[in-house]
Design an enzyme around this catalytic site. Structure first.
Site, PDB file in Angstrom:
ATOM      1  N   SER A 236      11.538 -35.121  33.157  1.00 47.74           N
ATOM      2  CA  SER A 236      11.231 -33.977  32.311  1.00 47.74           C
ATOM      3  C   SER A 236      12.358 -33.792  31.307  1.00 47.74           C
ATOM      4  O   SER A 236      13.417 -34.409  31.418  1.00 47.74           O
ATOM      5  CB  SER A 236      11.068 -32.722  33.188  1.00 47.74           C
ATOM      6  OG  SER A 236      10.757 -31.582  32.428  1.00 47.74           O
ATOM      7  N   CYS A 237      12.130 -32.924  30.323  1.00 47.83           N
ATOM      8  CA  CYS A 237      13.166 -32.628  29.325  1.00 47.83           C
ATOM      9  C   CYS A 237      12.748 -31.380  28.569  1.00 47.83           C
ATOM     10  O   CYS A 237      12.243 -30.431  29.169  1.00 47.83           O
ATOM     11  CB  CYS A 237      13.386 -33.822  28.394  1.00 47.83           C
ATOM     12  SG  CYS A 237      11.926 -34.329  27.458  1.00 47.83           S
ATOM     13  N   GLY A 238      12.935 -31.361  27.242  1.00 47.83           N
ATOM     14  CA  GLY A 238      12.520 -30.223  26.454  1.00 47.83           C
ATOM     15  C   GLY A 238      11.063 -30.301  26.038  1.00 47.83           C
ATOM     16  O   GLY A 238      10.319 -29.324  26.139  1.00 47.83           O
ATOM     17  N   GLY A 240       9.213 -33.701  26.382  1.00 48.22           N
ATOM     18  CA  GLY A 240       8.668 -34.993  26.770  1.00 48.22           C
ATOM     19  C   GLY A 240       9.210 -36.173  26.002  1.00 48.22           C
ATOM     20  O   GLY A 240       8.675 -37.274  26.107  1.00 48.22           O
ATOM     21  N   TRP A 265       9.903 -28.585  29.455  1.00 54.02           N
ATOM     22  CA  TRP A 265      10.362 -27.200  29.370  1.00 54.02           C
ATOM     23  C   TRP A 265       9.664 -26.413  28.261  1.00 54.02           C
ATOM     24  O   TRP A 265       9.571 -25.180  28.329  1.00 54.02           O
ATOM     25  CB  TRP A 265      11.873 -27.135  29.190  1.00 54.02           C
ATOM     26  CG  TRP A 265      12.409 -25.773  29.466  1.00 54.02           C
ATOM     27  CD1 TRP A 265      12.876 -24.854  28.569  1.00 54.02           C
ATOM     28  CD2 TRP A 265      12.516 -25.142  30.754  1.00 54.02           C
ATOM     29  NE1 TRP A 265      13.262 -23.698  29.202  1.00 54.02           N
ATOM     30  CE2 TRP A 265      13.046 -23.850  30.554  1.00 54.02           C
ATOM     31  CE3 TRP A 265      12.200 -25.536  32.060  1.00 54.02           C
ATOM     32  CZ2 TRP A 265      13.285 -22.958  31.605  1.00 54.02           C
ATOM     33  CZ3 TRP A 265      12.438 -24.652  33.100  1.00 54.02           C
ATOM     34  CH2 TRP A 265      12.958 -23.385  32.869  1.00 54.02           C
TER      35      TRP A 265
END
Length: 282
Positions: A236-238, A240, A265
Site C-alpha cells: 500500500s502507499c498513498g 497505489g 491511503w
C-alpha cells in the site's frame, strides 16, 4: 524479460521493431512539474508518453484507480504496443512511478513482457546517452488488455484483514506520513496508517544513481521492517503508485504471493469509518 533492465542493455536494443519504450512519469499533488512537458522536452529515443496520471478510471471518484480493460487497451494501442511487444517503462520522477506503469502492463497482460529501466531517465542522462525531443504522433498497435484476477486488493479486503491478519500490509509512504506526523498532500485526508501495517519508505530502495538495490541489501530493508517472508503480503502507499515499488522489490527477491491495495491511503484516509493508527508500526 527481467523486472529490471540496465541502461546499457536498453541502448543496445534501441530501434528493435518489437521494443516499446514508455515514459510513466508522475508527480504527487502540489509538485509544480508537468510530466508531459518534460517528456516533450527530452526523452529516450523512440519512447512514447504513457500519461500515467490520466490512465485511470474516470468514473471512479477515488484518485488514480485502475482503468477498465477497454481504456487500458485503447491507451496501449495508441502507444504502438502490440501483442508481441517487449515493453520497457521508465520515469523521471522522485516517486519512481515507472514501477506503477510496469505493474499495470503486467497486470493487464499487455505485450509479451514488461520491465523497468533501472535508474530511469536520471541515470540515462547522467551517462550521456542519446535523447530526442517533441511529442511523437500516435502509432497503432494491436495489444489487448485484460486485468488478471486476484492481484488487486480492495478496502473491503483490508477491513477483513484487520480481523484475520492473514496477510501482512506494507506501506511505502515516508515515515512521517505513516506515523501521522506529516500532513497528507490531498485535502481532507486523515493522517496515519492502516492498523497493523508496517512501513518501508520507497525512497530507501534506491542508490544515489537512481538504480534499485538488489540482493541482501534489498532483503534487509524488508527484514528490518519486520517482514515475514513466509506470509502473503499486501503493499500500500498513498495512491497505489509507490506500492508497486515494494511489489517489484519483493519479486526481485523471489516472493510472488504479493498483491497491491489500489485505493491505498487515498481511499482509506478519506473514509471516516476506517480505523487509523498513528505513531511508528506496532
Amino acid at each position: 524479460m527481467d523486472i529490471l533492465v540496465s541502461t546499457d542493455w536498453l541502448e543496445g536494443e534501441l530501434g528493435k521493431p518489437d521494443l516499446r519504450i514508455v515514459d510513466a512519469s508522475l508527480f504527487l499533488p502540489g509538485v509544480p512539474r508537468d510530466p508531459g512537458a518534460e517528456f516533450e522536452a527530452v526523452h529516450i529515443p523512440g519512447a512514447a508518453f504513457l500519461d500515467l496520471p490520466s490512465l485511470a478510471d474516470a468514473e471512479d471518484p477515488r484518485p488514480g484507480m485502475l482503468p477498465t480493460d477497454d481504456f487500458m487497451t485503447e491507451r496501449c494501442r495508441r502507444l504502438g504496443i502490440d501483442a508481441d511487444s517487449r515493453i520497457v517503462v521508465y520515469d523521471n520522477s522522485p516517486t519512481h512511478s515507472a514501477a506503477r506503469g510496469w505493474w499495470m502492463m503486467r497486470l493487464y497482460g499487455v505485450g509479451k513482457g514488461a520491465a523497468i529501466l533501472d535508474g530511469g531517465l536520471p541515470k540515462w542522462l547522467a551517462e550521456g546517452r542519446p535523447t530526442e525531443s517533441g511529442m511523437p504522433p500516435p502509432r497503432p498497435g494491436n495489444a489487448v488488455a485484460k486485468r488478471a484476477v486476484g492481484q488487486v486488493r480492495t478496502k473491503e479486503d483490508l477491513v477483513a484483514n484487520l480481523e484475520s491478519q492473514a496477510e501482512q500490509v506494507l506501506d511505502a509512504r515516508g515515515a512521517a506520513r505513516f506515523a501521522g506526523e506529516e500532513k497528507e498532500p490531498r485535502p481532507g485526508m486523515a493522517s496515519g496508517h492502516i492498523p497493523g501495517s508496517r512501513n518501508i519508505p520507497s525512497s530507501i530502495f534506491y542508490h544515489a544513481d537512481n538504480s534499485m538495490k538488489r540482493g541482501e541489501d534489498l532483503r534487509r530493508l524488508f527484514l528490518d521492517a519486520g517482514t515475514d517472508f513466509d506470509r502473503p503480503i499486501i503493499t500500500s502507499c498513498g495512491s497505489g503508485v509507490t506500492a508497486a515499488i515494494l511489489l517489484a522489490g519483493l519479486e526481485l527477491l523471489g516472493k510472488t504471493d504479493v498483491t497491491l491495495y489500489d485505493g491505498s491511503w487515498s481511499e482509506w484516509g478519506l473514509d471516516p469509518a476506517t480505523p487509523k493508527a498513528t505513531g511508528p508500526a506496532a
